[in-house]
Design an enzyme around this catalytic site. Sequence first.
Site, short mmCIF file in Angstrom:
data_model
loop_
_atom_site.label_atom_id
_atom_site.label_comp_id
_atom_site.label_asym_id
_atom_site.label_seq_id
_atom_site.Cartn_x
_atom_site.Cartn_y
_atom_site.Cartn_z
N LYS A 74 50.62 -49.72 -23.88
CA LYS A 74 51.17 -49.47 -22.54
C LYS A 74 51.65 -50.75 -21.84
O LYS A 74 52.62 -50.72 -21.10
CB LYS A 74 50.15 -48.76 -21.66
CG LYS A 74 49.93 -47.30 -22.04
CD LYS A 74 48.97 -46.63 -21.07
CE LYS A 74 48.75 -45.19 -21.44
NZ LYS A 74 47.97 -44.45 -20.44
N ASN A 95 53.81 -45.60 -19.52
CA ASN A 95 53.41 -44.53 -20.46
C ASN A 95 54.56 -43.58 -20.80
O ASN A 95 54.39 -42.70 -21.63
CB ASN A 95 52.21 -43.74 -19.91
CG ASN A 95 52.62 -42.76 -18.83
OD1 ASN A 95 53.61 -42.98 -18.13
ND2 ASN A 95 51.88 -41.68 -18.70
N GLY A 134 35.32 -48.45 -12.36
CA GLY A 134 36.19 -48.97 -13.41
C GLY A 134 37.33 -49.74 -12.78
O GLY A 134 37.65 -49.55 -11.60
N ALA A 135 37.91 -50.64 -13.56
CA ALA A 135 39.04 -51.44 -13.06
C ALA A 135 40.02 -51.73 -14.19
O ALA A 135 40.74 -52.72 -14.16
CB ALA A 135 38.52 -52.74 -12.43
N ASN A 158 32.98 -52.17 -10.67
CA ASN A 158 33.25 -52.38 -12.09
C ASN A 158 32.20 -53.29 -12.70
O ASN A 158 31.70 -54.19 -12.05
CB ASN A 158 34.65 -52.97 -12.30
CG ASN A 158 35.09 -52.89 -13.74
OD1 ASN A 158 34.97 -51.84 -14.36
ND2 ASN A 158 35.58 -53.98 -14.29
N TYR A 224 38.21 -35.71 -20.04
CA TYR A 224 38.46 -34.25 -20.17
C TYR A 224 37.70 -33.65 -21.36
O TYR A 224 37.64 -32.44 -21.50
CB TYR A 224 39.96 -33.96 -20.29
CG TYR A 224 40.67 -34.79 -21.33
CD1 TYR A 224 41.32 -35.96 -20.97
CD2 TYR A 224 40.65 -34.43 -22.67
CE1 TYR A 224 41.94 -36.75 -21.91
CE2 TYR A 224 41.27 -35.20 -23.62
CZ TYR A 224 41.92 -36.36 -23.24
OH TYR A 224 42.53 -37.14 -24.18
P1 ATR Z 1 41.56 -47.53 -19.64
O1 ATR Z 1 43.01 -47.80 -19.95
O2 ATR Z 1 41.07 -46.22 -20.18
O3 ATR Z 1 41.26 -47.70 -18.21
P2 ATR Z 1 40.43 -50.13 -20.16
O4 ATR Z 1 41.62 -50.74 -19.53
O5 ATR Z 1 39.88 -50.69 -21.41
O6 ATR Z 1 40.71 -48.59 -20.49
O7 ATR Z 1 39.27 -50.06 -19.04
C1 ATR Z 1 38.04 -49.51 -19.29
C2 ATR Z 1 37.21 -49.56 -18.01
O8 ATR Z 1 35.95 -48.91 -18.27
C3 ATR Z 1 36.86 -50.96 -17.56
O9 ATR Z 1 36.74 -50.97 -16.16
C4 ATR Z 1 35.51 -51.20 -18.25
O10 ATR Z 1 34.70 -52.18 -17.60
P3 ATR Z 1 34.90 -53.74 -17.88
O11 ATR Z 1 36.08 -54.18 -17.06
O12 ATR Z 1 33.62 -54.37 -17.46
O13 ATR Z 1 35.15 -53.88 -19.37
C5 ATR Z 1 34.90 -49.84 -18.07
N1 ATR Z 1 33.85 -49.59 -19.07
C6 ATR Z 1 34.03 -49.30 -20.38
N2 ATR Z 1 32.85 -49.12 -20.99
C7 ATR Z 1 31.89 -49.31 -20.06
C8 ATR Z 1 30.46 -49.24 -20.05
N3 ATR Z 1 29.78 -48.96 -21.16
N4 ATR Z 1 29.82 -49.47 -18.89
C9 ATR Z 1 30.51 -49.74 -17.76
N5 ATR Z 1 31.85 -49.82 -17.69
C10 ATR Z 1 32.55 -49.59 -18.81
#
Ligand code: ATR
Length: 280
Positions: A74, A95, A134-135, A158, A224
């Site tokens: 992306k 996307n 999340g971020a 996050n 989902y």
């Molecule tokens: P997407 O495109 O699906 O958003 P991504 O850009 O990889 O995927 O982002 C994943 C998000 O989920 C991030 O905010 C990640 O936290 P970090 O920035 O600390 O990596 C969060 N995330 C993924 N696994 C996690 C976990 N086990 N616990 C807490 N946060 C998680």
Amino acid sequence: MSGISIDGKTKLYGVIGNPVKHSFSPRMHSTAFQLLGINAVYLPFHIITEQLPNLLNAFTITGVQGFNITLPHKENIVPYLDLLSNDAEVLQSVNTVIKTETGWKGYNTDGSGFIRSLSDADISIRGRKVLIVGAGGAARSIAVALAREGVADMIILNRTSSKAESLATLLHDISSGISVKTGYTQGDHPDIVINTTSVGMKGNQCPIPDEIVLDCDQIIDIIYNPSQTPLLKKAEERSIPYLNGLDMLLYQGVEAFEIWTGQTAPIAAMRESLIASIYG
Ligand code: ATR
């Protein structure tokens, strides 16, 4: 449903990703093309990062009209595009791509699809306080769309705080009226809590502590599958209204379909296709 008979005028669409063979988009978009009698097919393309520099040339030569992009491309596709929509420009993430007279144009329909899923569920956001967990890419698309739609307060939580800070900065840059903070404080009382992390896809993990679950009026999980994550189960047990991510997935596709065809997407049929593919 009228079938499509492939001929010399059949248009080609698709999705690029790695992996891509489990994508639900080919079936969803093919269903929509067939239902509206549009002479087009939609295929999955397994593309590795090293192939991206040549991809648009190859698609131009083979007559691809438009395509979706899934993980992990992306962001990496952006330098190769000729034009970007406003959202794609802000997010530096795409996307959906369409071939236009002036070149390949990238859109990001994840955020706008999310907003449509909320309005479909009668969830109003203007002036509300939203906590996003999340971020990453999904959180950024959603947060930017919410800021544009007039959310008044945003809280970003996050695991990696620097990413939360960077999203907060982006939100301040695009919306002067919004109040943004990182980290939850007891009593914040968000109206809506949104999980954008993958926590809850497998096993019994919940990404949000109980005190936050109990401190809000609406919970949304963009996962989902399973249709009810441990977070949503908690919401149900506590009689908090909730929504899963199926309609976000649906509406990002609906928006892509409408960008490509200029026609109103057959939403009910697309939803049925997704439900059959994911839970069938
Ligand atoms: P997407 O495109 O699906 O958003 P991504 O850009 O990889 O995927 O982002 C994943 C998000 O989920 C991030 O905010 C990640 O936290 P970090 O920035 O600390 O990596 C969060 N995330 C993924 N696994 C996690 C976990 N086990 N616990 C807490 N946060 C998680």
